[in-house]
Design an enzyme around this catalytic site. Structure first.
Site, PDB file in Angstrom:
ATOM      1  CE  LYS A  82     -12.323  22.729  -3.396  1.00 18.38           C
ATOM      2  NZ  LYS A  82     -11.512  22.022  -2.390  1.00 18.38           N
TER       3      LYS A  82
HETATM    4  O1  G3P Z   1     -11.531  19.936   0.293  1.00 19.85           O
HETATM    5  C1  G3P Z   1     -12.788  20.185   0.808  1.00 19.85           C
HETATM    6  C2  G3P Z   1     -13.298  19.198   1.826  1.00 19.85           C
HETATM    7  O2  G3P Z   1     -13.128  17.880   1.395  1.00 19.85           O
HETATM    8  C3  G3P Z   1     -12.879  19.468   3.242  1.00 19.85           C
HETATM    9  O3  G3P Z   1     -13.101  18.392   4.088  1.00 19.85           O
HETATM   10  O4  G3P Z   1     -12.629  17.244   6.205  1.00 19.85           O
HETATM   11  O5  G3P Z   1     -12.128  19.701   6.010  1.00 19.85           O
HETATM   12  O6  G3P Z   1     -14.480  18.875   6.129  1.00 19.85           O
HETATM   13  P1  G3P Z   1     -13.081  18.573   5.706  1.00 19.85           P
END
Ligand code: G3P
Length: 219
Positions: free
Chosen positions: A83
Site C-alpha cells: 500500500k
Molecule cells: O484502511 C484505510 C481506511 O479504511 C481507514 O478508515 O475509518 O480510519 O477513515 P478510517
C-alpha cells in the site's frame, strides 16, 4: 463484490475468516499501532490466515525508501499487496512495484483526478476514503460513482475500486449498487450487515412452532 476486513487484529480476523465471506485484509499504520504488534510479524500471520490480498503500507515518503520498503513487504508472503499513499513519490513507487509484478493498493484517495493517476500508475486497487469525505461534508459515495464511471470507460485500466473508510452497511449497499469491486469493512460493519429485527422475530416464531411438533430432523 469482494469483502476485505480493515483490521490488524489477528483475533478479530481469525473470527471473521470463519464466516467464509472474507476475501482479503487491509491494514494501515494506525491499525498496526492499535494492534500493538510488530508490523512484519503481524502481516505474515494475517497472510497465513487469509489467502486473499493483504495490504501492508509503506511508511517512508520518498520514492527510494518507499520502493525498498515495498520490496521488503512484498517478500513477506505471496499475497502481500503493498500500500502506498497517493503522492507523486507514492505513484512513482506504485509504477515500479507494478512493473515488478507486485500488487499495489494506492491509498488516501479523495478525488477522481487522483484515481485516474493511480490507474495510469498500474495500481491493482485504488482506495477512496468515503467516510472521511462524509466527515467533512463532502459526498464520499459520489466519489465512488465518479471513479466507477471513469474506470468503466477505459477497459485498459485494470485497477479495482476498493471502497475504504466505510462506516456503516449503507456505504456497502451503495458501493455494491455502483459496481465497486471491493469494500474494506471494519469488523463491526460486517457484523451489522447480518442484522435485521424481522429475521430474529421470524426465527423465534419458526422455532416456537417447530418445538410444538415434537419433531427433530436429526432424529
Ligand atoms: O484502511 C484505510 C481506511 O479504511 C481507514 O478508515 O475509518 O480510519 O477513515 P478510517
Amino acid at each position: 463484490m469482494k469483502f476485505f476486513i480493515d483490521s490488524a487484529d489477528l483475533k478479530e480476523l481469525a473470527d471473521l475468516a470463519q464466516t467464509g465471506l472474507v476475501d482479503g485484509v487491509t491494514t494501515n499504520p494506525s491499525l498496526i499501532a492499535k494492534s500493538g504488534r510488530n508490523m512484519l510479524e503481524v502481516i505474515k500471520e494475517i497472510c497465513a490466515l487469509v489467502p486473499g490480498p493483504v495490504s501492508a503500507e509503506v511508511t517512508a515518503t520518498d520514492h527510494k525508501t518507499m520502493l525498498a520498503e515495498g520490496r521488503k513487504l512484498a517478500k513477506l508472503a505471496p499475497n502481500v499487496t503493498v500500500k502506498v499513499p497517493l503522492t507523486p513519490d507514492g505513484l512513482k513507487t506504485c509504477k515500479a512495484l507494478a512493473t515488478d509484478g507486485t500488487m499495489v493498493n494506492v491509498t488516501l484517495c479523495f478525488s477522481a483526478a487522483q484515481a485516474i493517476l493511480a490507474a495510469k500508475a498500474g495500481a491493482a486497487f485504488i482506495s477512496p476514503f468515503v467516510g472521511r469525505l462524509d466527515d467533512i461534508g463532502q459526498d464520499g459515495m459520489g466519489l465512488i460513482a465518479e471513479i466507477c464511471q471513469i474506470y468503466a470507460a477505459y477497459p485498459a485500466f485494470k485497477t479495482e475500486v476498493l471502497v475504504a473508510s466505510v462506516r456503516h452497511p449503507i456505504h456497502v449497499i451503495t458501493a455494491a449498487k455502483l459496481g465497486a469491486h471491493v469494500a474494506t469493512l471494519p469488523p463491526n460493519v460486517l457484523r451489522q450487515m447480518y442484522q435485521h429485527p424481522l429475521t430474529d422475530k421470524g426465527l423465534a416464531a419458526f422455532l416456537a412452532d417447530w418445538q410444538k411438533t415434537g419433531q427433530s430432523i436429526l432424529g
